[in-house]
Design a protein around this motif. Structure first.
Motif, PDB file in Angstrom:
ATOM      1  N   THR A 276       0.855  -1.181   0.000  1.00 18.18           N
ATOM      2  CA  THR A 276       0.000   0.000   0.000  1.00 18.18           C
ATOM      3  C   THR A 276       0.893   1.233   0.000  1.00 18.18           C
ATOM      4  O   THR A 276       1.735   1.400   0.891  1.00 18.18           O
ATOM      5  CB  THR A 276      -0.914   0.038   1.240  1.00 18.18           C
ATOM      6  N   TYR A 277       0.710   2.085  -1.012  1.00 16.96           N
ATOM      7  CA  TYR A 277       1.495   3.315  -1.115  1.00 16.96           C
ATOM      8  C   TYR A 277       0.553   4.510  -1.007  1.00 16.96           C
ATOM      9  O   TYR A 277      -0.391   4.649  -1.788  1.00 16.96           O
ATOM     10  CB  TYR A 277       2.249   3.370  -2.440  1.00 16.96           C
ATOM     11  N   LYS A 278       0.808   5.358  -0.003  1.00 16.10           N
ATOM     12  CA  LYS A 278       0.004   6.553   0.187  1.00 16.10           C
ATOM     13  C   LYS A 278       0.547   7.666  -0.702  1.00 16.10           C
ATOM     14  O   LYS A 278       1.613   8.247  -0.422  1.00 16.10           O
ATOM     15  CB  LYS A 278       0.041   6.996   1.652  1.00 16.10           C
ATOM     16  N   MET A 279      -0.193   7.948  -1.775  1.00 16.45           N
ATOM     17  CA  MET A 279       0.257   9.005  -2.686  1.00 16.45           C
ATOM     18  C   MET A 279       0.156  10.374  -2.025  1.00 16.45           C
ATOM     19  O   MET A 279       0.979  11.256  -2.258  1.00 16.45           O
ATOM     20  CB  MET A 279      -0.566   8.954  -3.969  1.00 16.45           C
ATOM     21  N   ASN A 280      -0.876  10.550  -1.198  1.00 14.02           N
ATOM     22  CA  ASN A 280      -1.024  11.747  -0.374  1.00 14.02           C
ATOM     23  C   ASN A 280      -2.016  11.405   0.729  1.00 14.02           C
ATOM     24  O   ASN A 280      -2.312  10.235   0.952  1.00 14.02           O
ATOM     25  CB  ASN A 280      -1.468  12.965  -1.210  1.00 14.02           C
ATOM     26  N   ALA A 281      -2.533  12.412   1.374  1.00 15.21           N
ATOM     27  CA  ALA A 281      -3.408  12.157   2.526  1.00 15.21           C
ATOM     28  C   ALA A 281      -4.719  11.483   2.136  1.00 15.21           C
ATOM     29  O   ALA A 281      -5.373  10.867   2.980  1.00 15.21           O
ATOM     30  CB  ALA A 281      -3.696  13.475   3.250  1.00 15.21           C
ATOM     31  N   ASN A 282      -5.114  11.576   0.862  1.00 13.89           N
ATOM     32  CA  ASN A 282      -6.421  11.066   0.446  1.00 13.89           C
ATOM     33  C   ASN A 282      -6.383   9.884  -0.515  1.00 13.89           C
ATOM     34  O   ASN A 282      -7.400   9.198  -0.671  1.00 13.89           O
ATOM     35  CB  ASN A 282      -7.232  12.185  -0.213  1.00 13.89           C
ATOM     36  N   TYR A 283      -5.262   9.625  -1.169  1.00 12.83           N
ATOM     37  CA  TYR A 283      -5.219   8.620  -2.221  1.00 12.83           C
ATOM     38  C   TYR A 283      -4.172   7.554  -1.930  1.00 12.83           C
ATOM     39  O   TYR A 283      -3.075   7.863  -1.438  1.00 12.83           O
ATOM     40  CB  TYR A 283      -4.918   9.275  -3.580  1.00 12.83           C
ATOM     41  N   ARG A 284      -4.530   6.315  -2.268  1.00 10.58           N
ATOM     42  CA  ARG A 284      -3.633   5.180  -2.015  1.00 10.58           C
ATOM     43  C   ARG A 284      -3.576   4.282  -3.242  1.00 10.58           C
ATOM     44  O   ARG A 284      -4.594   4.034  -3.906  1.00 10.58           O
ATOM     45  CB  ARG A 284      -4.146   4.369  -0.808  1.00 10.58           C
ATOM     46  N   LEU A 285      -2.388   3.765  -3.487  1.00  8.37           N
ATOM     47  CA  LEU A 285      -2.167   2.797  -4.548  1.00  8.37           C
ATOM     48  C   LEU A 285      -1.904   1.455  -3.890  1.00  8.37           C
ATOM     49  O   LEU A 285      -1.094   1.350  -2.968  1.00  8.37           O
ATOM     50  CB  LEU A 285      -0.958   3.206  -5.397  1.00  8.37           C
ATOM     51  N   LYS A 286      -2.599   0.398  -4.361  1.00  8.41           N
ATOM     52  CA  LYS A 286      -2.469  -0.920  -3.747  1.00  8.41           C
ATOM     53  C   LYS A 286      -2.107  -1.957  -4.803  1.00  8.41           C
ATOM     54  O   LYS A 286      -2.687  -1.971  -5.899  1.00  8.41           O
ATOM     55  CB  LYS A 286      -3.762  -1.316  -3.030  1.00  8.41           C
ATOM     56  N   VAL A 287      -1.149  -2.834  -4.438  1.00  9.57           N
ATOM     57  CA  VAL A 287      -0.653  -3.861  -5.355  1.00  9.57           C
ATOM     58  C   VAL A 287      -0.612  -5.193  -4.617  1.00  9.57           C
ATOM     59  O   VAL A 287      -0.199  -5.263  -3.452  1.00  9.57           O
ATOM     60  CB  VAL A 287       0.763  -3.511  -5.872  1.00  9.57           C
ATOM     61  N   ASN A 288      -1.038  -6.260  -5.292  1.00 11.99           N
ATOM     62  CA  ASN A 288      -0.934  -7.612  -4.751  1.00 11.99           C
ATOM     63  C   ASN A 288      -0.486  -8.569  -5.843  1.00 11.99           C
ATOM     64  O   ASN A 288      -0.993  -8.526  -6.969  1.00 11.99           O
ATOM     65  CB  ASN A 288      -2.293  -8.097  -4.214  1.00 11.99           C
ATOM     66  N   VAL A 289       0.471  -9.419  -5.501  1.00 12.92           N
ATOM     67  CA  VAL A 289       0.930 -10.484  -6.397  1.00 12.92           C
ATOM     68  C   VAL A 289       1.034 -11.742  -5.553  1.00 12.92           C
ATOM     69  O   VAL A 289       1.594 -11.714  -4.444  1.00 12.92           O
ATOM     70  CB  VAL A 289       2.304 -10.164  -7.026  1.00 12.92           C
ATOM     71  N   GLY A 290       0.480 -12.862  -6.036  1.00 12.75           N
ATOM     72  CA  GLY A 290       0.559 -14.065  -5.216  1.00 12.75           C
ATOM     73  C   GLY A 290       0.184 -15.322  -5.963  1.00 12.75           C
ATOM     74  O   GLY A 290      -0.252 -15.288  -7.113  1.00 12.75           O
ATOM     75  N   LYS A 291       0.375 -16.422  -5.286  1.00 18.67           N
ATOM     76  CA  LYS A 291      -0.003 -17.728  -5.804  1.00 18.67           C
ATOM     77  C   LYS A 291      -0.965 -18.389  -4.818  1.00 18.67           C
ATOM     78  O   LYS A 291      -0.841 -18.212  -3.607  1.00 18.67           O
ATOM     79  CB  LYS A 291       1.219 -18.616  -6.023  1.00 18.67           C
ATOM     80  N   GLY A 292      -1.926 -19.141  -5.376  1.00 20.71           N
ATOM     81  CA  GLY A 292      -2.883 -19.837  -4.542  1.00 20.71           C
ATOM     82  C   GLY A 292      -3.029 -21.277  -4.988  1.00 20.71           C
ATOM     83  O   GLY A 292      -2.557 -21.666  -6.062  1.00 20.71           O
ATOM     84  N   PHE A 293      -3.690 -22.081  -4.162  1.00 23.24           N
ATOM     85  CA  PHE A 293      -3.950 -23.458  -4.559  1.00 23.24           C
ATOM     86  C   PHE A 293      -5.186 -23.974  -3.851  1.00 23.24           C
ATOM     87  O   PHE A 293      -5.613 -23.446  -2.821  1.00 23.24           O
ATOM     88  CB  PHE A 293      -2.734 -24.344  -4.248  1.00 23.24           C
ATOM     89  N   LYS A 294      -5.783 -24.996  -4.458  1.00 19.73           N
ATOM     90  CA  LYS A 294      -6.893 -25.702  -3.839  1.00 19.73           C
ATOM     91  C   LYS A 294      -6.673 -27.198  -4.017  1.00 19.73           C
ATOM     92  O   LYS A 294      -6.580 -27.697  -5.139  1.00 19.73           O
ATOM     93  CB  LYS A 294      -8.246 -25.317  -4.436  1.00 19.73           C
ATOM     94  N   ALA A 295      -6.582 -27.889  -2.901  1.00 16.49           N
ATOM     95  CA  ALA A 295      -6.382 -29.332  -2.947  1.00 16.49           C
ATOM     96  C   ALA A 295      -7.673 -30.021  -3.353  1.00 16.49           C
ATOM     97  O   ALA A 295      -8.768 -29.564  -3.008  1.00 16.49           O
ATOM     98  CB  ALA A 295      -5.932 -29.841  -1.580  1.00 16.49           C
ATOM     99  N   PRO A 296      -7.589 -31.125  -4.094  1.00 20.16           N
ATOM    100  CA  PRO A 296      -8.803 -31.902  -4.374  1.00 20.16           C
ATOM    101  C   PRO A 296      -9.399 -32.434  -3.080  1.00 20.16           C
ATOM    102  O   PRO A 296      -8.671 -32.787  -2.145  1.00 20.16           O
ATOM    103  CB  PRO A 296      -8.299 -33.029  -5.280  1.00 20.16           C
ATOM    104  N   THR A 297     -10.702 -32.497  -3.015  1.00 23.09           N
ATOM    105  CA  THR A 297     -11.369 -32.991  -1.813  1.00 23.09           C
ATOM    106  C   THR A 297     -11.443 -34.513  -1.846  1.00 23.09           C
ATOM    107  O   THR A 297     -11.187 -35.152  -2.874  1.00 23.09           O
ATOM    108  CB  THR A 297     -12.795 -32.427  -1.702  1.00 23.09           C
ATOM    109  N   LEU A 298     -11.813 -35.094  -0.720  1.00 19.19           N
ATOM    110  CA  LEU A 298     -12.010 -36.542  -0.674  1.00 19.19           C
ATOM    111  C   LEU A 298     -13.087 -36.964  -1.656  1.00 19.19           C
ATOM    112  O   LEU A 298     -12.996 -38.038  -2.273  1.00 19.19           O
ATOM    113  CB  LEU A 298     -12.371 -36.972   0.740  1.00 19.19           C
ATOM    114  N   ASP A 299     -14.111 -36.135  -1.829  1.00 23.35           N
ATOM    115  CA  ASP A 299     -15.154 -36.431  -2.812  1.00 23.35           C
ATOM    116  C   ASP A 299     -14.569 -36.461  -4.220  1.00 23.35           C
ATOM    117  O   ASP A 299     -14.882 -37.356  -5.020  1.00 23.35           O
ATOM    118  CB  ASP A 299     -16.258 -35.377  -2.756  1.00 23.35           C
TER     119      ASP A 299
END
Length: 660
Positions: A425-448
């Protein structure tokens, strides 16, 4: 790949809209927008919403009251980038940023639920099971959060946070709902809540609720919905061990007695009964230290389900299935302030799941079970999960907050997995913010997914589903860039997101005609698909006065599969326009009028059937005094009907709450 990034005109236009709106002069209310303060789901620590890099939304208690929300499906009606639909006979589906229902992690106070886990039913029934009477707020994190929560959070997290004991009070609520052109059909919702307040060091909340739903019958006497009774009983206690040290106890019991009418392949009318019981228990210790906080807890849940099918004309039993699911977890985390610029959080989890039933075909611990003249064989499957994670909230400067996090997951059923994420999160000034997210996710197969062995009559067709023990976890890579801010009475957000999913689990189905049986569909699960989901989220609002505000949210979505085909059950464009009123009086009125709309909603990929529609809704809540309030509302005011979408016309709902 058709990236939204290759259509800069749309993005530029939306960007210009946000910046223009934010630059508008303030009206009657000169203060910056009061956001819903603090969230804990995005980072497992208390964070100001403006500070957290994640795309977060909070639904408050006051908003639940204004909406007259009885369950989770009701509560999510106005949320950004969330689509709630109600396919007949199968609960409700929720998609977050175009990711399917099974890719959303639904929790209560950060605890997972023991629930159905199949490809088509995971999470579907929870949206109607979770009652809102004892809920303090709902925190929504859009986008993958596997770096903290592991499997199941590819689309996002919905965390329901319940109330804590405050003062002695007994609360009773009644809320009936009826379709305007079928005034005998709808549902009745009852809830009772007793808050003991603090009695010495103990504080308890006991809550109970019941929902009774009528059958919505078709012309042939089959039904569009499951009907019957749902009941919850909850006991939540907190014991003050010492200053800033608490022991939490929870018991949550669910009972369901539901039915649904369909037809056999022969055309005979069939009634299916669904008897569900779920018991969940939790014990936890949490507290604060001089430089941080900690939590450790264990919880256990067991879910039993018995499904029987009878011919309506003679009561003959024609089919049944039983299942027993158990889960036990031990988890904890510690957050510690390191110097003035780092808050380090470390944690871990161990969890086991066991599934025993007639729809599992492992051959392990085989058993026979008989109802009437039918005997079925079942077996058992289990899975163990373990995980460690670490997160650093690094205040790199007065303007820049950097949050890297990393989680390692392991299991006895699939290979280990590492899920990193970086948020800023980067505060450009008192009123505005720039937000960045980079990531990896996963979902395991269920027993079903891995061990399903099911044969069932569905819609006049014999369906046979076989699991695949060689399934791999689904994996995603996500990117997100957003700008948000406030200027006087105006506030807004613009976010561009990408979520690329590989090894997506899909079904491969072969349909054939079997003499003497009829049509038969044989399906199995494979890691043969992928999804490219890109989108733009746009939110803007303005306080027109100290009592009236206008909000708009909009999502443009490109969701395609392996061959470039659009993913079913998603709208290319969707949004809401909301007018909120609150006269800010002790015995006041709050109200919301909103329009929800969808454009190019892909109902059926096989026929390329798209739907475009808009619904108007209104809800008004009146607080008459400290002990009595009521609300009245109309969903789908103009009586829009579409049988395929399960839009069944206008519904009037009302409710009242008494406090003693």
């Amino acid at each position: 790949m058709n990236r939204i990034g290759k259509t800069p005109g749309k993005l530029a236009l939306l960007s210009l809209s946000v910046l223009t709106a934010l630059a508008m002069p303030a009206g009657a209310a000169e203060e910056a927008v009061a956001t819903r303060d603090v969230v804990v789901t995005a980072s497992r620590t208390e964070q100001d919403i403006k500070e957290t890099p994640s795309a977060v939304e909070v639904i408050t208690r006051a908003e639940l009251d204004t909406l007259g929300a009885n369950n989770l499906a009701d509560a999510l009606k106005l949320a950004t980038s969330i689509n709630v639909s109600s396919p007949a006979m199968a609960g409700s589906n929720v998609t977050v940023r175009g990711m399917s229902t099974r890719h959303t992690l639904i929790m209560i106070n950060g605890r997972r639920l023991v629930s159905e886990g199949s490809y088509s039913t995971a999470n579907s029934y929870e949206l109607e099971r979770i009652n809102m009477q004892n809920v303090e707020r709902i925190e929504i994190v859009r986008g993958p959060v596997s770096s903290l929560y592991g499997s199941d959070a590819l689309g996002g997290v919905i965390n329901i946070i319940t109330r804590r004991p405050e003062q002695e009070q007994l609360t009773f609520s009644l809320s009936p709902q009826r379709y305007t052109d079928k005034t005998s059909i709808g549902s009745d919702n009852y809830s009772l809540r007793y808050d003991t307040g603090k009695n010495n060091k103990w504080g308890w909340i006991i809550s109970a609720d019941r929902t009774e739903t009528d059958a919505y019958a078709n012309a042939d006497n089959t039904t569009k919905n499951q009907f019957g009774r749902k009941e919850n009983l909850n006991l939540d206690g907190t014991y003050d061990l010492a200053d800033d040290k608490f022991l939490d106890v929870a018991v949550n019991l669910l009972r369901e007695d539901l039915n649904g009418r369909s037809t056999e392949t022969s055309g005979a009318l069939r009634n299916d009964s669904y008897d569900n019981t779920r018991d969940q228990y939790s014990l936890g210790l949490r507290g604060k230290t001089k430089n941080g906080d900690y939590q450790i807890r264990t919880y256990y849940g067991e879910h039993d389900k018995v499904n029987k099918g009878f011919l309506v004309n003679n009561g003959q039993l024609v089919d049944f299935d039983v299942s027993n699911r158990k889960t036990w977890a031990l988890e904890g985390h510690v957050s510690q302030q390191l110097g003035t610029n780092h808050l380090l959080t470390t944690g871990g989890e161990f969890r086991t799941e066991t599934y025993r039933g007639t729809r599992i075909g492992t051959g392990d611990k085989v058993f026979d079970i008989t109802y009437g003249s039918i005997t079925k064989q079942g077996s058992e499957a289990d899975i163990d999960y373990s995980a460690l994670y670490v997160q650093d909230e690094w205040l790199a400067s007065e303007r820049l907050l950097v949050i890297p996090s990393l989680r390692y997951d392991n299991s006895n059923r699939f290979a280990s997995n590492i899920s990193p994420k970086l948020g800023m999160t980067y505060k450009m000034n008192a009123n505005y913010r720039l937000k960045v997210n980079v990531g990896k996710g996963f979902k395991a197969p269920t027993l079903d997914d891995m061990y399903m062995e099911m044969t069932k009559i569905m819609g006049g067709m014999t369906v046979h589903v076989t699991g695949n023990p060689d399934l791999k976890p689904e994996k995603s890579t996500s990117y997100e860039l957003g700008i948000e801010g406030e200027q006087g009475s105006t506030f807004g957000k613009l976010t561009y997101f990408v979520n690329d999913v590989t090894d997506l689990i899909s079904t491969k189905t072969n349909v054939s005609f079997v003499p003497g049986v009829g049509m038969r569909a044989d399906s199995t699960y494979l890691n043969e698909d992928k999804a490219d989901i890109d989108g733009i989220e746009f939110e803007i609002g303005r306080h027109l006065s100290d009592k009236l505000s206008l909000k708009l949210n909009y999502t443009y979505l490109e969701a395609t599969g392996k061959t470039g085909q659009r993913l079913e059950g998603r709208a290319k464009q969707q949004g809401t326009v909301q007018l909120h009123y609150d006269n800010i009086r002790a015995n006041g009125i709050s109200a919301v009028l909103w329009n929800e709309w969808k454009k190019d909603y892909l109902y059926a990929a096989s026929s390329n059937t798209n739907k475009t529609y808009a619904l108007w809704n209104v809800s008004v809540n009146k607080k008459w005094n400290d002990n009595f309030s009521s609300y009245v509302g109309v969903e789908n005011i103009f009586n829009k009907k579409d049988i395929e979408l399960n839009l069944l016309g206008a519904m009037v709902q009302a409710g009242m709450t008494f406090k003693l």
